[in-house]
Scaffold this motif. Sequence first.
Motif, PDB file in Angstrom:
ATOM      1  N   PHE A  51       0.835  -1.195   0.000  1.00  0.00           N
ATOM      2  CA  PHE A  51       0.000   0.000   0.000  1.00  0.00           C
ATOM      3  C   PHE A  51       0.877   1.255   0.000  1.00  0.00           C
ATOM      4  O   PHE A  51       1.799   1.368   0.809  1.00  0.00           O
ATOM      5  N   GLY A  52       0.589   2.161  -0.933  1.00  0.00           N
ATOM      6  CA  GLY A  52       1.323   3.429  -0.945  1.00  0.00           C
ATOM      7  C   GLY A  52       2.627   3.390  -1.716  1.00  0.00           C
ATOM      8  O   GLY A  52       3.265   4.408  -1.914  1.00  0.00           O
ATOM      9  N   GLU A  74      -3.197   7.190  -1.018  1.00  0.00           N
ATOM     10  CA  GLU A  74      -2.406   6.173  -0.319  1.00  0.00           C
ATOM     11  C   GLU A  74      -1.208   6.791   0.387  1.00  0.00           C
ATOM     12  O   GLU A  74      -0.750   6.297   1.396  1.00  0.00           O
ATOM     13  N   ARG A  75      -0.724   7.886  -0.189  1.00  0.00           N
ATOM     14  CA  ARG A  75       0.418   8.549   0.426  1.00  0.00           C
ATOM     15  C   ARG A  75       0.006   9.207   1.735  1.00  0.00           C
ATOM     16  O   ARG A  75       0.802   9.345   2.655  1.00  0.00           O
ATOM     17  N   ALA A  76      -1.247   9.644   1.808  1.00  0.00           N
ATOM     18  CA  ALA A  76      -1.708  10.345   3.005  1.00  0.00           C
ATOM     19  C   ALA A  76      -2.310   9.391   4.038  1.00  0.00           C
ATOM     20  O   ALA A  76      -2.735   9.814   5.101  1.00  0.00           O
ATOM     21  N   THR A  77      -2.378   8.111   3.702  1.00  0.00           N
ATOM     22  CA  THR A  77      -2.978   7.135   4.623  1.00  0.00           C
ATOM     23  C   THR A  77      -1.899   6.213   5.171  1.00  0.00           C
ATOM     24  O   THR A  77      -1.199   5.577   4.388  1.00  0.00           O
ATOM     25  N   PRO A  78      -1.726   6.150   6.487  1.00  0.00           N
ATOM     26  CA  PRO A  78      -0.720   5.234   7.027  1.00  0.00           C
ATOM     27  C   PRO A  78      -1.192   3.793   6.903  1.00  0.00           C
ATOM     28  O   PRO A  78      -2.391   3.529   6.907  1.00  0.00           O
ATOM     29  N   ALA A  79      -0.255   2.860   6.777  1.00  0.00           N
ATOM     30  CA  ALA A  79      -0.642   1.465   6.592  1.00  0.00           C
ATOM     31  C   ALA A  79      -0.713   0.700   7.912  1.00  0.00           C
ATOM     32  O   ALA A  79      -1.530  -0.184   8.080  1.00  0.00           O
TER      33      ALA A  79
END
Lengths: 236, 153
Positions: free
Chosen positions: A115-116, A179-184
């Motif tokens: 992700f990301g 996806e860049r702004a959402t932590p995995a």
Amino acid sequence: MDRMDTALREFFGDAVVLGGRAHRLVPRLVGGPVTLEKLAGRFRIEATDRGVTRLYPGRGVLAESARARRHAAQAVEELGEYLAGRRAFFSVDVDLAGVAPFQARVLAEAGRIPFGETESYAELARRIGRPRAARAVGNALGANPVPVIVPCHRVIRGDGSWGHYAFGGEMKTRLLALERATPALVGCASTRIVCRRGCPHEQRVGEANRVVFASVPDARSVGYRPCRACRPDAAA
Amino acid sequence: MDEATFTRHAEAYAGRLYAVAYRLLRNRADAEDAVQRALLKAFAARASYAPQWAVSTWLYRVLSNVCIDELRRRRPPPEPPPTGGGHHAPRVEPMDLARALDRVPREARLLLALHYVNGLSYRELAKIRGISVNTVKSQLARGKTILRKALGD
């Protein structure tokens, strides 16, 4: 204090002074980041007993059995959370039975891109053991029957440009930005448990207790243990 | 916390947040982006801000979360070539230190940056990362040991 302390203090203290320009970093707060939430209802989803078979622009669900409808409903829910930045993985089953073996392999491998992150068509071709088949990989991804859930948007050209995307380049940009702004991986500071973003346990973690980790070993190294429900250690 | 108060705090801390982000991410654009994303996240979550926290602790927590996730997406740097035979340099050069820091695990690297850029105490570091004070101490010590080894000290 030893020599290392002095060196570190000098190195870090040699701060990048911004002076009067610091205020420029304070973003325009009202309006906030663009969300993709409203897109959630604009997909049509087809499913069989084994899982989701197709996803494309449109509305509603095509599913014949109760089981198929459950898969479709789960896909709708997970897509909504994903597009709202509350989910970093899909757990809904995907049914790729109608897909040719080469394409199935490409899609399975694309599903392993974290992700990301992004990967080039050539790298993906190399990973499936067909290093000269970058173009075929591109075609296989272009015909991805379940975009977003199978993350073909994480595959980009070797030169860093996007390449073709079924929902348009703008959408690819927005998905990657989301996806860049959402932590995995999110840890809870009170329970010291680390979950994947989107796990039911993670969704209950209070704002004040959220600690993001880059990997499960990182989290373990400071005393967190992986969640037993979403199994971030097995996914990595 | 209302918008004006938040903006005042954000402006007061933007420079310090940037210094940490720059030291971790190593380039201007990514550091600016990280600070902006952190401030937007903090603003969106300001309703859940607990007043018993110092504002700085809270902002550092949000920034650390953004930076760590950014580091996750970066591939580990290739193994550096061995540094020329065991002679002792008179002092640690900044470029060597920057490279050596790449070999320090992310969690320890973040704690080092917060501790040395802004002089945060062990207790504050523990609160920012949601870990115990003892873990903070052992992580910092481990980070420094790795640095010493990498620099052939």
